[in-house]
Design a protein around this motif. Structure first.
Motif, mmCIF file in Angstrom:
data_model
loop_
_atom_site.group_PDB
_atom_site.id
_atom_site.type_symbol
_atom_site.label_atom_id
_atom_site.label_comp_id
_atom_site.label_asym_id
_atom_site.label_seq_id
_atom_site.Cartn_x
_atom_site.Cartn_y
_atom_site.Cartn_z
ATOM 1 N N VAL A 147 0.886 -1.161 -0.028
ATOM 2 C CA VAL A 147 -0.004 0.017 0.039
ATOM 3 C C VAL A 147 0.947 1.297 -0.039
ATOM 4 O O VAL A 147 0.609 2.325 -0.777
ATOM 5 N N THR A 169 1.126 4.064 -2.828
ATOM 6 C CA THR A 169 0.878 5.343 -2.580
ATOM 7 C C THR A 169 1.877 6.224 -3.269
ATOM 8 O O THR A 169 1.860 7.415 -3.599
ATOM 9 N N PRO A 201 -3.128 6.142 3.511
ATOM 10 C CA PRO A 201 -3.548 5.326 2.832
ATOM 11 C C PRO A 201 -4.655 4.333 3.195
ATOM 12 O O PRO A 201 -5.531 4.110 2.113
ATOM 13 N N PHE A 258 -7.689 4.680 0.494
ATOM 14 C CA PHE A 258 -8.107 3.656 -0.282
ATOM 15 C C PHE A 258 -9.313 2.809 -0.034
ATOM 16 O O PHE A 258 -10.220 2.160 -0.729
ATOM 17 N N THR A 259 -9.431 2.595 1.408
ATOM 18 C CA THR A 259 -10.656 1.837 1.969
ATOM 19 C C THR A 259 -11.936 2.743 1.550
ATOM 20 O O THR A 259 -12.832 2.205 0.895
ATOM 21 N N LEU A 265 -12.398 2.506 -2.388
ATOM 22 C CA LEU A 265 -12.810 1.026 -2.585
ATOM 23 C C LEU A 265 -14.117 0.987 -2.631
ATOM 24 O O LEU A 265 -15.047 0.081 -3.156
#
Length: 516
Positions: A7, A11, A20, A24-25, A28
């Motif tokens: 990750v 990044t 991150p 990203f969570t 997504l």
């Protein structure tokens, strides 16, 4: 909090400046929703509807209680010695003047909604009240009472709690300007780990879906206005094209930053909305407009606390879900975005000044606006204007333009209102993109511009998917769903701020950034 090396490498490869885990969570989860909505549209609509019904029937009391406690908390702070506490150091002064400050907080708040609902909602409640009344006069009072409850103190107090919490944490306690930082007095160092990350993710999801809902409403109203003026088709296809256009404008604005694009557009929105309201007062039935302010506004002040704990309007669970709970979910879902934005522009002001500016002044403006537009609309319906009733019944978004038909220079008036809608539209989107980027970047105020572009684009995509998924129905469902976890966080913010003020802890050094 440790993160997988892959990750961190990803990044760094994309040259991002984010937390991150949060970035990203959130991305997504939102992307998953978009794909699910596109591929399994009917299933998504069915699931959202079921979730909305379940929450409304079992947790409606919790929404009402949360909003009421937030209002009580704000009024207590405003009227006690804690109102003198400055959001910052003794030598700090406000960055923006009163006009600019109010313009930005109002435009980023519910500016776009006042044009969409100002005529449509009062007439809807007039034609289909949740309970039967003894007379037409009482039905009209009830219709405006419901509308003003949804747009008055109860709504703005939610923004005030979120904004005060973040401003106090950032400027009095030296925390970062993120949603998680507000809960530090309650959660301690856990705010720097997984729990804090989850709080920020909820904030991003609430902001994303809350703003996307408003973009969907705005696109429907723009399409209705253009159809009314030019005859262009009224369809989802046109609305998606409008979202693309507005998203492009919002992207350009958010790239230019807070002190340029957002600041200028916010002032422009207010400076155009005020003359529009004045024209309606002067060119329309002036006596009706002015009388509505005193009659309906006065009745709202008299009854507002009767509806404080649980809505006493009655009505079915379905009605509560479609209206009051939808609004509470909408306001709550917007609270991280508007709250952080308010905190960002309010350094140097006292708590009392903040509350007067965020709670009372916007309530006054929205109430006066709704009393004039809604009052005139109700008066026309009571005098036999079936065209306006039909417009509201068939399509909320066209109601305001049909309302303008009886005014001199109605075409020009509709055209000006379209421009106002576009400006409010853009200021909501660009402000939200900026705030989401702050949260996803761990409080960094100067993240790469490409990240703002990403969030602005994603807002437009989510709004388009909501429209494709059935329009207003999934929007209502999503507001109630996303608002539930944030309502819990709002109560924790009240407790956290109260605890900090009572202890009156001194300003401390900044907490560790989640980026480190």
């Amino acid at each position: 909090m440790k993160r997988p090396r892959v990750v961190e490498r990803f990044t760094k490869l994309l040259q991002l400046k984010t937390d991150p885990g949060v970035f990203f969570t959130s991305a997504l989860l939102i992307a998953g929703f978009v794909l699910f909505g596109i591929v399994f549209t009917k299933t998504a609509v069915r699931i959202f509807g079921t979730a909305q019904s379940l929450i409304s029937s079992s947790m409606g009391w919790f929404y009402h209680t949360t909003v009421t406690l937030c209002l009580i908390f704000c009024l207590v702070l405003c009227c006690t010695k804690y109102g003198k506490v400055k959001l910052g150091k003794p030598e700090d002064h406000p960055e923006f003047g009163y006009l600019t400050w109010f313009s930005m907080l109002f435009s980023a708040g519910m500016g776009i909604g006042i044009l969409f609902w100002s005529v449509a909602e009062p007439i809807t409640h007039l034609e289909t009240p949740p309970v039967q009344t003894a007379s037409a006069e009482q039905t009209a009072l009830l219709a405006m009472d419901i509308t003003l409850l949804h747009w008055g103190l109860h709504g703005w107090c939610i923004f005030a709690v979120a904004g005060l919490g973040m401003a106090h944490a950032a400027y009095r306690r030296g925390q970062l300007l993120t949603f998680r930082a507000v809960l530090f007095p309650v959660l301690g160092k856990k705010t720097h780990g997984l729990i804090g990350g989850i709080v920020d993710i909820f904030a991003i999801l609430g902001t994303m879906f809350g703003v996307a809902t408003s973009l969907g409403f705005g696109a429907q109203q723009l399409n209705a206005g253009l159809s009314h003026l030019t005859g262009i088709e009224h369809s989802v296809r046109v609305q998606i094209l409008l979202i693309v256009f507005i998203t492009a404008l919002a992207t350009a604005s958010v790239v230019s930053g807070l002190d340029r694009g957002i600041k200028l557009l916010s002032k422009l929105a207010i400076l155009m909305a005020i003359p529009l309201w004045l024209y309606v007062i002067i060119a329309g039935p002036t006596s009706v407009g002015l009388e509505s302010i005193f009659v309906y506004g006065g009745n709202y002040l008299r009854t507002v606390f009767e509806h404080a704990l649980v809505s006493s309007f009655g009505g079915s669970v379905e009605w509560q879900s479609d209206w009051t709970l939808f609004y509470w979910g909408w306001w709550i879902a917007w609270s991280p975005f508007v709250g952080l934005f308010l905190a960002r522009i309010s350094k140097g002001r006292t708590i009392r000044e903040f509350m007067l500016g965020v709670l009372l002044l916007p309530t006054l403006v929205t109430c006066v606006w709704f009393c004039v537009f809604g009052g005139m609309g109700i008066d026309r319906v009571e005098n036999g204007d079936t065209e306006l009733v039909t417009a509201v019944t068939d399509n909320f978004s066209i109601a305001i333009f049909v309302f303008f038909n009886d005014f001199p220079a109605s075409t020009a008036l509709s055209a000006v209102s379209l421009v106002v809608i576009i400006v409010f539209f853009v200021t909501s989107s660009d402000s939200a993109s900026l705030v989401i980027d702050y949260i996803a970047s761990g409080g960094d105020r100067n993240p790469p511009k490409r990240q703002r572009v990403f969030w602005a684009t994603l807002e437009g995509v989510v709004a388009a998917v909501l429209l494709l998924g059935g329009g207003i129905a999934p929007m209502r469902a999503f507001q109630i769903m996303t608002g539930l976890p944030l309502a819990v966080i709002l109560l924790l913010i009240c407790f956290s701020v109260a605890r900090s003020l009572i202890r009156e802890e001194p300003i401390v050094a900044s907490c560790p950034s989640p980026l480190k």
